[in-house]
Write a protein that holds these residues in place. Structure first.
Motif, mmCIF file in Angstrom:
data_model
loop_
_atom_site.group_PDB
_atom_site.id
_atom_site.type_symbol
_atom_site.label_atom_id
_atom_site.label_comp_id
_atom_site.label_asym_id
_atom_site.label_seq_id
_atom_site.Cartn_x
_atom_site.Cartn_y
_atom_site.Cartn_z
ATOM 1 N N GLY A 158 0.825 -1.202 0.000
ATOM 2 C CA GLY A 158 0.000 0.000 0.000
ATOM 3 C C GLY A 158 0.856 1.248 0.000
ATOM 4 N N ILE A 159 0.717 2.063 -1.023
ATOM 5 C CA ILE A 159 1.438 3.340 -1.062
ATOM 6 C C ILE A 159 0.731 4.329 -0.147
ATOM 7 C CG2 ILE A 159 2.128 5.296 -2.509
ATOM 8 C CD1 ILE A 159 3.697 2.752 -3.066
ATOM 9 N N GLU A 160 1.498 4.913 0.749
ATOM 10 C CA GLU A 160 0.942 5.931 1.647
ATOM 11 C C GLU A 160 1.368 7.310 1.143
ATOM 12 O OE1 GLU A 160 1.013 7.278 6.336
ATOM 13 O OE2 GLU A 160 1.188 5.160 5.794
ATOM 14 N N PHE A 161 0.409 8.072 0.662
ATOM 15 C CA PHE A 161 0.738 9.414 0.173
ATOM 16 C C PHE A 161 0.849 10.389 1.330
ATOM 17 C CE2 PHE A 161 -4.003 9.351 -0.275
ATOM 18 C CZ PHE A 161 -4.325 10.477 0.471
ATOM 19 N N GLU A 162 1.543 11.476 1.057
ATOM 20 C CA GLU A 162 1.726 12.520 2.061
ATOM 21 C C GLU A 162 2.096 13.811 1.340
ATOM 22 O OE1 GLU A 162 4.749 13.469 5.784
ATOM 23 O OE2 GLU A 162 4.062 11.413 5.475
ATOM 24 N N PRO A 163 1.569 14.955 1.776
ATOM 25 C CA PRO A 163 1.936 16.208 1.140
ATOM 26 C C PRO A 163 3.449 16.389 1.062
ATOM 27 C CG PRO A 163 0.096 16.565 2.621
ATOM 28 C CD PRO A 163 0.541 15.138 2.830
ATOM 29 N N ILE A 191 -5.949 9.031 6.689
ATOM 30 C CA ILE A 191 -7.037 10.009 6.694
ATOM 31 C C ILE A 191 -6.530 11.413 7.005
ATOM 32 C CG2 ILE A 191 -9.214 10.645 7.803
ATOM 33 C CD1 ILE A 191 -9.310 8.133 5.983
ATOM 34 N N GLY A 192 -5.607 11.517 7.951
ATOM 35 C CA GLY A 192 -5.061 12.828 8.296
ATOM 36 C C GLY A 192 -4.281 13.449 7.167
ATOM 37 N N HIS A 193 -3.536 12.627 6.402
ATOM 38 C CA HIS A 193 -2.789 13.164 5.265
ATOM 39 C C HIS A 193 -3.734 13.715 4.202
ATOM 40 C CE1 HIS A 193 0.955 10.464 6.195
ATOM 41 N NE2 HIS A 193 0.698 11.352 7.137
ATOM 42 N N ALA A 194 -4.843 13.014 3.964
ATOM 43 C CA ALA A 194 -5.825 13.518 3.005
ATOM 44 C C ALA A 194 -6.373 14.865 3.466
ATOM 45 C CB ALA A 194 -6.951 12.507 2.827
ATOM 46 N N ALA A 195 -6.659 14.970 4.760
ATOM 47 C CA ALA A 195 -7.208 16.219 5.290
ATOM 48 C C ALA A 195 -6.200 17.356 5.195
ATOM 49 C CB ALA A 195 -7.638 16.014 6.744
ATOM 50 N N VAL A 196 -4.947 17.083 5.555
ATOM 51 C CA VAL A 196 -3.930 18.129 5.513
ATOM 52 C C VAL A 196 -3.719 18.622 4.086
ATOM 53 C CG1 VAL A 196 -1.469 18.579 5.851
ATOM 54 C CG2 VAL A 196 -2.763 17.388 7.613
ATOM 55 N N TYR A 197 -3.821 17.715 3.127
ATOM 56 C CA TYR A 197 -3.648 18.119 1.731
ATOM 57 C C TYR A 197 -4.804 19.011 1.258
ATOM 58 C CZ TYR A 197 -2.387 17.841 -3.198
ATOM 59 O OH TYR A 197 -2.018 18.153 -4.479
ATOM 60 N N GLY A 222 -7.541 21.743 12.796
ATOM 61 C CA GLY A 222 -7.762 22.609 11.642
ATOM 62 C C GLY A 222 -8.464 21.900 10.506
ATOM 63 N N GLY A 223 -8.695 20.561 10.653
ATOM 64 C CA GLY A 223 -9.424 19.824 9.620
ATOM 65 C C GLY A 223 -8.710 19.879 8.290
ATOM 66 N N ARG A 224 -9.471 20.124 7.228
ATOM 67 C CA ARG A 224 -8.870 20.208 5.900
ATOM 68 C C ARG A 224 -7.858 21.341 5.862
ATOM 69 N NH1 ARG A 224 -13.569 20.329 1.544
ATOM 70 N NH2 ARG A 224 -11.756 20.299 0.140
ATOM 71 N N ARG A 225 -6.680 21.025 5.333
ATOM 72 C CA ARG A 225 -5.535 21.940 5.292
ATOM 73 C C ARG A 225 -5.122 22.381 6.706
ATOM 74 N NH1 ARG A 225 -4.026 22.721 0.324
ATOM 75 N NH2 ARG A 225 -5.524 22.700 -1.389
ATOM 76 N N GLY A 226 -5.300 21.458 7.653
ATOM 77 C CA GLY A 226 -4.876 21.729 9.017
ATOM 78 C C GLY A 226 -3.389 21.478 9.195
ATOM 79 N N LYS A 227 -2.931 21.581 10.436
ATOM 80 C CA LYS A 227 -1.525 21.365 10.754
ATOM 81 C C LYS A 227 -1.233 19.873 10.767
ATOM 82 C CE LYS A 227 1.955 22.336 14.296
ATOM 83 N NZ LYS A 227 2.201 22.938 15.631
ATOM 84 N N HIS A 228 -0.117 19.474 10.110
ATOM 85 C CA HIS A 228 0.232 18.058 10.055
ATOM 86 C C HIS A 228 0.895 17.656 11.364
ATOM 87 C CE1 HIS A 228 2.211 14.491 7.731
ATOM 88 N NE2 HIS A 228 1.371 14.112 8.676
ATOM 89 N N TYR A 229 0.054 17.414 12.362
ATOM 90 C CA TYR A 229 0.498 16.919 13.655
ATOM 91 C C TYR A 229 -0.523 15.891 14.102
ATOM 92 C CZ TYR A 229 2.221 16.729 18.432
ATOM 93 O OH TYR A 229 2.741 16.291 19.629
ATOM 94 N N HIS A 230 -0.071 14.653 14.335
ATOM 95 C CA HIS A 230 -0.998 13.571 14.652
ATOM 96 C C HIS A 230 -1.515 13.711 16.081
ATOM 97 C CE1 HIS A 230 0.281 10.553 11.308
ATOM 98 N NE2 HIS A 230 0.435 11.819 10.897
ATOM 99 N N ARG A 231 -2.842 13.850 16.218
ATOM 100 C CA ARG A 231 -3.485 14.020 17.510
ATOM 101 C C ARG A 231 -4.421 12.849 17.825
ATOM 102 N NH1 ARG A 231 -2.939 18.833 19.993
ATOM 103 N NH2 ARG A 231 -1.992 20.547 18.814
ATOM 104 N N ILE A 232 -4.662 12.653 19.105
ATOM 105 C CA ILE A 232 -5.628 11.651 19.545
ATOM 106 C C ILE A 232 -7.005 12.035 19.014
ATOM 107 C CG2 ILE A 232 -6.790 10.672 21.569
ATOM 108 C CD1 ILE A 232 -4.158 11.224 23.122
#
Length: 281
Positions: A158-163, A191-197, A222-232
């Motif tokens: 599985g390729i994991e994309f990331e901004p 899911i978080g990477h998709a949102a940050v993008y 920040g949801g979509r285009r939020g800060k790329h920091y993994h939170r609980i």
């Protein structure tokens, strides 16, 4: 039905067998194994360490959701900031690229040994001196060699994309899967990477239907285009009801793995709290 797993990359202060036991103790059905230092850095991951891991898996009865082979930081004594995903399968240095392909094959071997359905892999960045069009040629060649190895062992990749990576969004990864044209290649959808993008998370899930090898979950402030920091989950702005409803809609029945490496100072709390929040879905 989606089952919850937790990645050992939050438990880097613990040996891998102890991390497995702690994750199982918190109610998770699955555990993702970090294919990197200090857990399963493959040049150092010998038969004795694999045996200790197998004993922990047998003792707890927990399943392995995925082998996370996105990084190989153990390669460096003192890694430069640009090298987070290096050596990658797109690096311009032939020797380093060959090393990374072989490293990924070792991750596939571990997946086969512990019954994991897939390994995840990030593409890396096209660094200076390696323009994107050349990096893509390296990517295609590398993936075909990796898939040739994975398919007889019945392990998906599985390729994991990331901004900011060569493959950085849902469109990129789906185009890559189509170009490769092999059923053993899919997307490890973070899911978080998709949102940050800036993507609509539900749309990313629907578009990826039938091609998902695994799911990574974390909350994003920040949801979509939020800060790329993994939170609980529950500490950011993502709507996990929508996430799980969308996964149900497409008939996804694999693992959704919490990836909370940002909580290595107290992973037990992060694992416990994340399970409490997501078990309701």
């Amino acid at each position: 039905m989606v089952e919850l797993a937790f990645s050992t990359n939050a438990y880097t202060e613990y040996a891998l067998p102890e991390a497995v036991r702690r994750i199982a103790d918190r109610g998770y059905e699955g555990v993702e194994l970090l294919g990197d230092d200090p857990h399963a850095y493959f040049p150092a991951f010998d038969h004795e360490r694999e045996r200790a891991l197998s004993e922990a898996l047998d003792e707890t009865g927990i399943s392995v959701s995925n082998i996370n082979a996105n990084t190989a930081m153990g390669y460096y004594d003192d890694a430069p900031p640009s090298a987070f995903f290096e050596p990658s399968i797109i690096t311009a240095d032939d020797g380093d690229r060959t090393w990374r392909i072989a490293y990924t094959k070792r991750a596939i071997d571990l997946a086969a040994a512990v019954g994991a359905p897939a390994v995840c892999l990030a593409t890396g960045r096209p660094l200076p001196g390696n323009p994107p069009e050349r990096a893509r040629e390296y990517l295609l060649d590398s993936l075909h060699e990796i898939l040739d190895y994975a398919e007889p062992r019945e392990v998906e990749v599985g390729i994991e994309f990331e901004p900011e990576l060569l493959v950085e969004c849902t469109t990129d990864v789906l185009e890559l899967i189509d170009e490769i044209g092999r059923d053993s290649l899919g997307v490890n959808l973070d899911i978080g990477h998709a949102a940050v993008y800036g993507e609509d998370v539900a749309e990313a899930i629907y578009r990826s239907a039938g091609r998902i090898t695994g799911i990574h979950l974390e909350d994003i402030e920040g949801g979509r285009r939020g800060k790329h920091y993994h939170r609980i989950p529950g500490e950011g702005d993502l709507d996990f009801r929508t996430v799980f409803d969308s996964l149900d809609d497409i008939g996804y029945e694999g693992f959704a793995t919490l990836e909370l490496y940002t909580y290595s100072d107290d992973p037990d709390h992060a694992a416990t709290r994340a399970y409490e929040v997501l078990a309701q879905y």
